[in-house]
Design an enzyme around this catalytic site. Structure first.
Site, short mmCIF file in Angstrom:
data_model
loop_
_atom_site.label_atom_id
_atom_site.label_comp_id
_atom_site.label_asym_id
_atom_site.label_seq_id
_atom_site.Cartn_x
_atom_site.Cartn_y
_atom_site.Cartn_z
N GLY A 199 0.84 -1.19 0.00
CA GLY A 199 0.00 0.00 0.00
C GLY A 199 0.86 1.23 0.00
O GLY A 199 2.10 1.17 -0.04
N GLY A 215 1.45 4.50 2.14
CA GLY A 215 1.16 5.23 3.36
C GLY A 215 1.42 6.70 3.15
O GLY A 215 1.81 7.13 2.06
N GLY A 216 1.21 7.45 4.18
CA GLY A 216 1.38 8.89 4.08
C GLY A 216 2.82 9.28 3.81
O GLY A 216 3.09 10.31 3.22
N PHE A 217 3.76 8.44 4.22
CA PHE A 217 5.14 8.84 4.12
C PHE A 217 5.91 8.01 3.10
O PHE A 217 7.12 7.97 3.10
CB PHE A 217 5.78 8.76 5.50
CG PHE A 217 5.02 9.54 6.51
CD1 PHE A 217 5.11 10.93 6.56
CD2 PHE A 217 4.14 8.92 7.38
CE1 PHE A 217 4.38 11.66 7.46
CE2 PHE A 217 3.41 9.65 8.30
CZ PHE A 217 3.52 11.02 8.34
N PRO A 222 5.58 4.43 0.04
CA PRO A 222 5.00 3.11 -0.20
C PRO A 222 5.51 2.07 0.79
O PRO A 222 6.58 2.23 1.37
CB PRO A 222 5.47 2.78 -1.62
CG PRO A 222 6.71 3.57 -1.80
CD PRO A 222 6.56 4.82 -0.99
N VAL A 223 4.71 1.02 0.97
CA VAL A 223 5.08 -0.06 1.89
C VAL A 223 5.13 -1.36 1.11
O VAL A 223 4.22 -1.65 0.32
CB VAL A 223 4.05 -0.18 3.03
CG1 VAL A 223 4.48 -1.25 4.01
CG2 VAL A 223 3.88 1.15 3.74
N LYS A 227 8.87 0.11 4.84
CA LYS A 227 8.33 1.43 4.49
C LYS A 227 9.44 2.26 3.88
O LYS A 227 10.46 2.51 4.53
CB LYS A 227 7.76 2.11 5.73
CG LYS A 227 7.17 3.48 5.43
CD LYS A 227 6.47 4.08 6.64
CE LYS A 227 5.05 3.65 6.73
NZ LYS A 227 4.11 4.48 6.00
N ASP A 256 -2.22 11.06 12.48
CA ASP A 256 -2.78 10.49 11.25
C ASP A 256 -3.44 9.15 11.54
O ASP A 256 -3.23 8.17 10.84
CB ASP A 256 -1.70 10.34 10.18
CG ASP A 256 -2.31 10.17 8.78
OD1 ASP A 256 -3.53 10.44 8.63
OD2 ASP A 256 -1.59 9.77 7.87
#
Ligand SMILES: *[C@@H]1O[C@H](CO)[C@@H](O)[C@H](O)[C@H]1NC(C)=O
Ligand SMILES: *[C@@H]1O[C@H](CO)[C@@H](O)[C@H](O)[C@H]1NC(C)=O
Ligand SMILES: *[C@@H]1O[C@H](CO)[C@@H](O)[C@H](O)[C@H]1NC(C)=O
Ligand SMILES: *[C@@H]1O[C@H](CO)[C@@H](O)[C@H](O)[C@H]1NC(C)=O
Ligand SMILES: *[C@@H]1O[C@H](CO)[C@@H](O)[C@H](O)[C@H]1NC(C)=O
Ligand SMILES: *[C@@H]1O[C@H](CO)[C@@H](O)[C@H](O)[C@H]1NC(C)=O
Ligand SMILES: *[C@@H]1O[C@H](CO)[C@@H](O)[C@H](O)[C@H]1NC(C)=O
Ligand SMILES: *[C@@H]1O[C@H](CO)[C@@H](O)[C@H](O)[C@H]1NC(C)=O
Ligand SMILES: *[C@@H]1O[C@H](CO)[C@@H](O)[C@H](O)[C@H]1NC(C)=O
Length: 817
Positions: free
Chosen positions: A507, A509-511, A513-514, A528, A625
């Site tokens: 997915g 994430g805000g910071f 891709p993971v 991450k 978040d």
């Protein structure tokens, strides 16, 4: 053949169809020399409940003969004949011969057979119960109900029937019906119970039977259950009270037991209850005299009056050695029996019973025999009757809603004085009644648990290192804390994630891709990859990592290490098998997996994790978040908060209540933060409130629409609350499993958390207390009906997704003031 005719008839005349249907209704049998071919031939039970024919499970190409529901749109196979002998083409033929029912392949080899020989009048018939029976001149000589697969249908028995052990075995996978590792069977010893075994080793226990249902198991709703044990026969079965219901017990390939009901309206199987999906379900998780509780940290404790047998192991979370009496039993006349409630009764594998004794006689019987450890009623109906005695160690006890008391033998003399000397108990009450309550916790309990947990953590502070860890960070704070974090090389991480292959992407994430990765030693990790805008110095990054690594709690995702190379900055986390919460609650088909008890457990866990971040971690972290996609679920569906600490990292070190950058996700940010950049712990409380409402309703706050109103989910919840109709907010998938008072309470708590003014919102510690007791709650004030249009002109920072695509992605925004 019949099917073809059917089609032809349907093309011509409605009259003929009706004629055909009366004919078709008769085709529920296979007689001698009649052949069922793999070209669409089937037989259907008289009322049309079940159908038998050839099928391929899941994505498999193999052909099997099976029985499935005929009135249900989703193919649900309840029995497979040749589960161990698949056909790899469609040349298979099922027929009845004097050798019984036989399945042959194209070369006329018998692939599967009932191995029953009879006369020329053998007939196989599919009954409306789903049972395939083979009769010879009317006499039953074989039935599929005696050879179950992974499904227990109403009327089917598992147990010891006529000397045979009939049990369920799981499929290997949904694509392969051959026998998997799990089985559900009746224990032939002691008082009746069911066991689940994994590779023939007991992995979970259900029961004992308490006259009404299996102790510690949810009841089967509209079905009736019984355990028959007369002479050598002992079997369990359930029956429909209302024949218009369609329900089954299903042993999944993963080893869960689900009680499912077909809901015609939604065209879905509804998981009415599920067993064996948490830690405490593991057989004897806490050893002898240990009590398991999923809401405690650590999960195991000793029964009162008992202490860990091996304190060193126990403190290292190895609970298998269990507990022992603090004071050995001397078998005196003044021994007392302390009653323990709200627990699942211990293993009755070795216990003795007499169904006609009373509880008084039962106590006397136990007192008479020095090796008797405990007693209880064997039957809870009609106020309780019968006697159950335990002579061996009491094992596999867990906290539970059961109200049936268990009476444990204790030396009278100085039970209480011993208790006060005990290091882990502060209970000085002069009481001999030990009540293990599952109440989710007064402050005292929470504090005790946290204190115990911290203590344990201090004694055993080591993050598992990595195979390839040349460089380690040591943090040494206040002298007694030493966190060891691994540094991974880019090569290793790239290899583990298949070179950051899109297939491995979990997915965004805000910071950044993971990715999912698998290390060489088989460990699964989540990587991450931080997207940097400003290149941060090496030391600064390491400091941040150390800081995040210090945050350790069972409701936070664990950081295993990091990777720095060139401009790459990566964080390595433990991998969470069940991905994120949003993949369940907002998904029509998966939402039924999370029934009410699971959701309650999840909300509670999130609250606990957040409480830790805000109050207990000494570092006071504001997550900023919190959202459904940042709540990850482990394989037991325990919630773990992810992305904590990163918000701080990305917005500098300021602890003050004002910032230039707004980090967060639409739908979850409170108005004072979005509009004025003011944040505090109450911003997280607001996000938590939104999350609670989303978990209860199964709807997203952002993008929520209700026909008549242009409300957000919060607005909708507020309106329903005002109208006294809060229950309507609840997701329909929870109808079967919900506890009304809990649902209403959670909605109320959710509304308290999203109140417009930050100062009105409770702190996480108040929220945690509200979740744990049943005291009256203050009425909520109006929530923030915050909609995006109210937001001032926002400029997005480069490398951050544009506003069009931010639905589920964290936004980092420059605050225009
Ligand atoms: C099908 O299975 C048979 C044995 O059961 C085997 O001899 C044959 O080669 C298989 N055919 C294919 C196409 O795999
Ligand atoms: C039948 O036998 C032939 C020759 O031995 C083989 O090629 C074929 O795969 C077999 N088919 C099945 C279904 O076993
Ligand atoms: C029939 O007998 C064969 C050989 O003994 C055995 O492999 C098979 O499992 C039996 N089938 C059933 C349905 O019991
Ligand atoms: C059985 O269930 C159906 C549908 O749920 C209901 O309409 C009917 O009244 C029930 N019958 C009895 C006897 O409870
Ligand atoms: C289920 O619904 C279908 C149509 O949606 C209907 O034809 C069928 O009779 C229903 N079955 C039951 C058991 O109510
Ligand atoms: C039950 O008891 C029998 C013998 O009494 C023993 O062999 C078996 O391992 C026990 N099973 C469990 C799960 O305790
Ligand atoms: C069970 O208890 C009853 C009443 O105390 C007694 O009459 C009976 O003999 C007992 N049965 C066994 C098998 O001990
Ligand atoms: C106590 O119970 C055990 C187990 O049933 C039995 O073996 C033993 O003989 C009993 N002792 C007495 C004194 O009744
Ligand atoms: C507790 O038990 C010990 C040993 O059995 C005994 O010496 C002591 O007097 C007892 N204390 C009380 C308060 O009963």
């Amino acid at each position: 053949m019949m099917m073809m005719l059917n089609l032809l008839f349907q093309l011509y005349s409605p009259l003929l169809i009706s004629i055909f249907i009366t004919c078709a209704a008769a085709v529920d049998t296979i007689t001698l020399n009649q052949i069922i071919k793999d070209n669409g031939d089937t037989i259907v039970s008289p009322a049309g409940n079940f159908k038998l024919g050839f099928f391929s499970p899941g994505s498999s190409k193999n052909r099997y003969v099976g029985i499935w529901y005929d009135k249900i749109s989703t193919l649900t196979v309840v029995w497979v004949a040749n589960r161990e002998a698949p056909l790899n083409d469609t040349t298979g033929e099922l027929s009845v011969s004097r050798g019984g029912l036989q399945l042959r392949n194209g070369n006329n080899t018998v692939m599967w057979s009932t191995n029953s020989s009879g006369s020329f009048s053998l007939v196989a018939q599919l009954l409306d119960t789903g049972n395939l029976v083979l009769r010879d001149r009317g006499i039953l000589i074989w039935q599929s109900f005696d050879h179950p697969g992974d499904t227990l249908l109403p009327g089917m028995r598992i147990g010891i029937v006529s000397g045979k052990d009939i049990h369920l075995t799981s499929w290997k996978s949904v694509n392969d019906p051959s026998a998997g590792p799990y089985a559900l069977r009746v224990d032939p010893n002691g008082y009746p119970q069911l066991f689940m075994t994994e590779d023939a080793i007991s992995s979970a226990r259900f029961g004992p039977w308490n006259g009404v249902r299996l102790n510690g198991m949810p009841n089967l709703g509209a079905n009736s259950e019984q355990f028959v044990f007369i002479d050598k026969e002992r079997y369990y079965e359930f029956n429909l009270v209302n024949n218009s219901l369609v329900s089954r017990l299903y042993l999944t390939p993963e080893g869960n037991i689900q009680h499912l009901r077909w809901i015609n309206r939604t065209r879905n199987w509804d998981v009415f209850s599920t067993a064996t999906s948490d830690n405490c379900a593991h057989y004897s998780f806490c050893g002898a005299y240990g009590v398991c509780s999923i809401s405690n940290v650590p999960a195991c404790k000793c029964l009162e009056g008992f202490e860990p047998r091996r304190p060193d192991d126990w403190n290292l979370a190895d609970w298998s050695s269990g507990c022992q009496r603090k004071k050995p039993l001397a078998c005196e006349h003044d021994d007392i029996f302390s009653s323990v409630e709200k627990v699942k009764l211990p293993n009755t594998n070795q216990s003795w019973y007499n169904q006609s004794m009373t509880l008084v006689e039962c106590e006397a019987a136990c007192r008479r025999n020095c090796s008797c450890n405990a007693y209880a009623n064997s039957d809870i109906s009609n106020g309780g009757s019968g006697c159950l005695l335990w002579f061996d160690d009491l094992t596999d006890i867990r906290e539970d809603d059961e109200t049936q008391p268990l009476y444990i033998r204790m030396p009278f003399s100085n039970l209480t004085s011993h208790t006060t000397r005990d290091h882990d108990s502060k209970n000085k009450k002069q009481t001999i009644t030990i009540v293990v309550s599952i109440s989710l916790g007064s402050i005292l309990v929470c504090l005790l648990i946290l204190a115990a947990w911290r203590k344990k953590r201090r004694s055993k502070k080591k993050i598992p290192g990595s195979v390839a860890a040349p460089d380690k960070i040591h943090t040494n704070e206040s002298g007694n804390e030493d966190t060891e974090l691994s540094s991974y090389s880019l090569t290793i991480i790239a290899k583990s994630t298949n070179n950051f292959s899109p297939d491995n992407k979990l997915g965004e994430g805000g910071f950044g891709p993971v990715y999912k990765g698998v290390l060489e030693d088989g460990r699964e990790i989540a990587v991450k990859r931080l997207s940097e805008t400003s290149t941060q110095g090496l030391d600064e990054f390491k400091n941040e990592v150390k800081f995040i690594a210090k945050l350790q709690h069972r409701n936070l995702v664990k950081l295993l290490g990091y990777c720095i190379q060139g401009n790459e900055r990566m964080l390595i986390y433990e991998y969470m098998a069940n991905k994120s919460l949003d993949s369940f609650i907002f998904d029509a088909s998966r939402s039924s997996i999370l029934d009410w008890p699971h959701r309650f457990h999840i909300i509670h866990g999130i609250a606990r994790g957040l409480l830790y971040l805000h109050h207990d971690s000494r570092l006071k972290i504001i997550h900023r978040d919190l959202k459904a996609s940042n709540i990850l679920l482990d394989k037991y569906l325990n919630p773990k908060i992810s992305d904590f600490g990163l918000a701080r990292r990305f917005t500098g070190q300021e602890n003050e209540a004002n910032t230039n950058k707004v980090v967060g996700t639409y739908g979850y940010i409170p108005p004072e933060y979005a509009l004025h950049g003011i944040f505090s712990v109450k911003s997280d409380v607001y996000s938590f409130g939104v999350l609670v409402l989303e978990i209860v309703s199964g709807k997203k706050n952002r993008g929520f629409s209700q026909d008549e109103h242009n409300y957000t989910l919060i607005g909708h919840a507020w309106r329903l609350y005002k109208e006294g109709k809060s229950l309507e907010l609840m997701s329909s998938s929870l109808e079967a499993s919900c506890v009304e008072s809990q649902v209403l309470r959670l909605i109320h708590i959710g509304l308290l958390c999203v109140q417009h003014h930050a100062e009105d919102r409770p702190t996480m510690s108040s929220v945690f207390m509200m979740l744990g007791n049943e005291n009256a709650l203050p009425p909520p004030k109006e929530p923030a009906f915050f909609v995006e249009e109210e937001m001032p002109q926002l400029r997005s920072v480069s490398s951050v997704p544009t506003l069009d695509s931010v639905d589920e992605i964290t936004i980092t925004l420059l605050q225009a003031r």
